[in-house]
Write a protein that holds these residues in place. Structure first.
Motif, PDB file in Angstrom:
ATOM      1  N   ALA A 182       4.178   6.862 -11.197  1.00  0.00           N
ATOM      2  CA  ALA A 182       2.817   6.540 -10.765  1.00  0.00           C
ATOM      3  C   ALA A 182       2.177   5.501 -11.677  1.00  0.00           C
ATOM      4  O   ALA A 182       1.518   4.564 -11.209  1.00  0.00           O
ATOM      5  CB  ALA A 182       1.978   7.812 -10.719  1.00  0.00           C
ATOM      6  N   ARG A 219      -3.555  12.438  -6.866  1.00  0.00           N
ATOM      7  CA  ARG A 219      -4.470  11.345  -7.177  1.00  0.00           C
ATOM      8  C   ARG A 219      -5.663  11.424  -6.223  1.00  0.00           C
ATOM      9  O   ARG A 219      -5.478  11.431  -5.007  1.00  0.00           O
ATOM     10  CB  ARG A 219      -3.770   9.995  -7.052  1.00  0.00           C
ATOM     11  CG  ARG A 219      -4.674   8.795  -7.365  1.00  0.00           C
ATOM     12  CD  ARG A 219      -3.872   7.492  -7.306  1.00  0.00           C
ATOM     13  NE  ARG A 219      -4.751   6.329  -7.360  1.00  0.00           N
ATOM     14  CZ  ARG A 219      -5.224   5.782  -8.477  1.00  0.00           C
ATOM     15  NH1 ARG A 219      -4.881   6.315  -9.653  1.00  0.00           N
ATOM     16  NH2 ARG A 219      -6.004   4.720  -8.436  1.00  0.00           N
ATOM     17  N   LEU A 224       0.297  12.150  -4.168  1.00  0.00           N
ATOM     18  CA  LEU A 224       0.779  10.767  -4.213  1.00  0.00           C
ATOM     19  C   LEU A 224       2.296  10.710  -4.363  1.00  0.00           C
ATOM     20  O   LEU A 224       2.981  10.059  -3.581  1.00  0.00           O
ATOM     21  CB  LEU A 224       0.121  10.003  -5.362  1.00  0.00           C
ATOM     22  CG  LEU A 224       0.605   8.555  -5.525  1.00  0.00           C
ATOM     23  CD1 LEU A 224       0.114   7.695  -4.362  1.00  0.00           C
ATOM     24  CD2 LEU A 224       0.170   7.972  -6.862  1.00  0.00           C
ATOM     25  N   ARG A 242       0.863  -1.179   0.000  1.00  0.00           N
ATOM     26  CA  ARG A 242       0.000   0.000   0.000  1.00  0.00           C
ATOM     27  C   ARG A 242       0.899   1.229   0.000  1.00  0.00           C
ATOM     28  O   ARG A 242       1.830   1.313   0.804  1.00  0.00           O
ATOM     29  CB  ARG A 242      -0.904   0.036   1.237  1.00  0.00           C
ATOM     30  CG  ARG A 242      -1.953   1.171   1.185  1.00  0.00           C
ATOM     31  CD  ARG A 242      -2.620   1.417   2.531  1.00  0.00           C
ATOM     32  NE  ARG A 242      -1.775   2.210   3.427  1.00  0.00           N
ATOM     33  CZ  ARG A 242      -1.304   1.778   4.574  1.00  0.00           C
ATOM     34  NH1 ARG A 242      -1.553   0.533   4.983  1.00  0.00           N
ATOM     35  NH2 ARG A 242      -0.544   2.562   5.328  1.00  0.00           N
ATOM     36  N   LEU A 290      -0.932   3.393 -10.195  1.00  0.00           N
ATOM     37  CA  LEU A 290      -1.655   4.472  -9.513  1.00  0.00           C
ATOM     38  C   LEU A 290      -1.506   5.769 -10.305  1.00  0.00           C
ATOM     39  O   LEU A 290      -0.905   6.736  -9.833  1.00  0.00           O
ATOM     40  CB  LEU A 290      -1.097   4.667  -8.094  1.00  0.00           C
ATOM     41  CG  LEU A 290      -1.185   3.474  -7.137  1.00  0.00           C
ATOM     42  CD1 LEU A 290      -0.397   3.765  -5.867  1.00  0.00           C
ATOM     43  CD2 LEU A 290      -2.638   3.156  -6.805  1.00  0.00           C
TER      44      LEU A 290
END
Length: 354
Positions: free
Chosen positions: A216, A262, A267, A162, A221
């Motif tokens: 990313a 994000r 992020l 995560r 993500l």
């Protein structure tokens, strides 16, 4: 791991490399190629008329190599090199397209190719067509962006399941940099603060935004937007630096952040803190030259990378951080399928030091 040699009818041979441009970074890369056990220098491209005909060794403090510099792109194309180390001050897409279509792969320290999806569609199509025609690939890399904004974050996130955020702080003490044109004219040090120059913020976003977007994307993500801000720190007293005088109250430090957002939250972020003195009117937390990376996730990390170099030798040694990564990328880029290749597309670069 890609080999630093290619197969031919007689077995294997070193990869044939051309060094394009011999400025600060280019001359360091040139030396690395000449000394590399798996690369063979076959050509040097230069821009200045006074450099044409000069032996490659003279640009980087080595002995005679027998390879002389040229200003003629036709002569470079005729060399049929495996790879061009393309390191001019700016990227000429016509030059790049010709080199790729002629059959030479390209590794470049210009930053146009970090994130193909955000390139101008027409430019991207032209470059990819050239790669298909020549059976070649092209890759942008360096120390920053490249190593610190892609290679290291991808390694650090390999132990996450995560990721909440990742921030890269870059610190650079420029007090011993004897370059008044760079510091005062281009970067704006020594000027009244006023509103921090928008062009500096835009420059950093153009330089690091594509690299952050690539990071990313590679993590699955993708960011929704880039946001950039800048602020100036001012000298609390008049100080003398290698480039000249910084009057009290003028810009003595600058901090610029480029953030990939994000779902409305930061992020991935690159934040540059560049300074000429720590004696500021503001309270800034300034570190020695190097990087700090903060990873917030289910396996949080705080990582420091420092450059243990005396400030008066920084200009001499620091080009290696950018040039060496590009040289070490040559084998992987030559082995890659045709196209614009990102850090995530390529294997880890392992330096051939034997």
């Amino acid at each position: 791991m890609p080999s630093n040699t290619v197969e031919n009818t007689g077995g294997t041979r070193p990869l044939r490399v051309v060094q394009w441009a011999t400025g600060t970074i280019g001359s360091r890369a040139l030396r690395a190629v000449i000394e590399h056990p798996g690369l063979s220098l076959v050509g040097v491209y230069v821009h200045g008329a006074d450099k044409a005909g000069v032996d490659a060794g003279d640009f980087c403090g080595l002995g005679t190599t027998g390879v002389t510099a040229t200003r003629e792109i036709d002569e470079i194309v005729d060399l049929d090199a495996d790879c061009i180390l393309y390191m001019p001050s700016g990227c000429n897409m016509d030059e790049v397209g010709r080199l790729l279509s002629a059959g030479s792969n390209v590794v470049t320290t210009t930053g146009q190719f970090h994130h193909p999806a955000s390139m101008d569609p027409d430019v991207r199509r032209t470059v990819e067509d050239a790669c298909r025609l020549g059976g070649t690939s092209i890759h942008s890399t360096g120390s920053s962006p490249g190593f610190i904004s892609e290679a290291i974050p991808l390694a650090l996130t390999s132990i996450q399941r995560r990721l909440d955020s990742l921030t890269i702080d870059e610190y650079a003490d420029l007090s011993r940099r004897p370059s008044p044109e760079l510091l005062f004219d281009l970067m704006g040090f020594g000027q009244p603060p006023g509103e921090f120059a928008a062009y500096r913020v835009a420059y950093l976003q153009a330089s690091f935004g594509p690299s952050l977007m690539h990071l990313a994307d590679a993590l699955g993500l993708p960011v929704d937007a880039l946001e950039s801000t800048g602020e100036a720190g001012t000298a609390s007293r008049t100080v003398e630096i290698a480039a000249g005088t910084l009057p009290a109250g003028t810009i003595a430090a600058q901090r610029i952040s480029v953030t990939g957002m994000r779902a409305g939250q930061p992020l991935v972020r690159f934040r540059a803190s560049w300074y000429c003195t720590t004696e500021l009117e503001q309270e800034w937390d300034l570190h020695e030259t190097g990087w700090h990376i903060s990873v917030a996730g289910d396996a949080p990390l705080e990582v420091d990378l420092r450059m243990p170099i005396p400030l008066d030798r920084m200009a001499e040694i620091s080009p290696a951080y950018t040039a060496n990564r590009a040289v070490n990328a040559v084998a992987a880029v030559c082995a890659a399928p045709p196209g614009i290749r990102t850090t995530a597309d390529l294997p880890q670069f392992i330096a051939a030091l034997g």
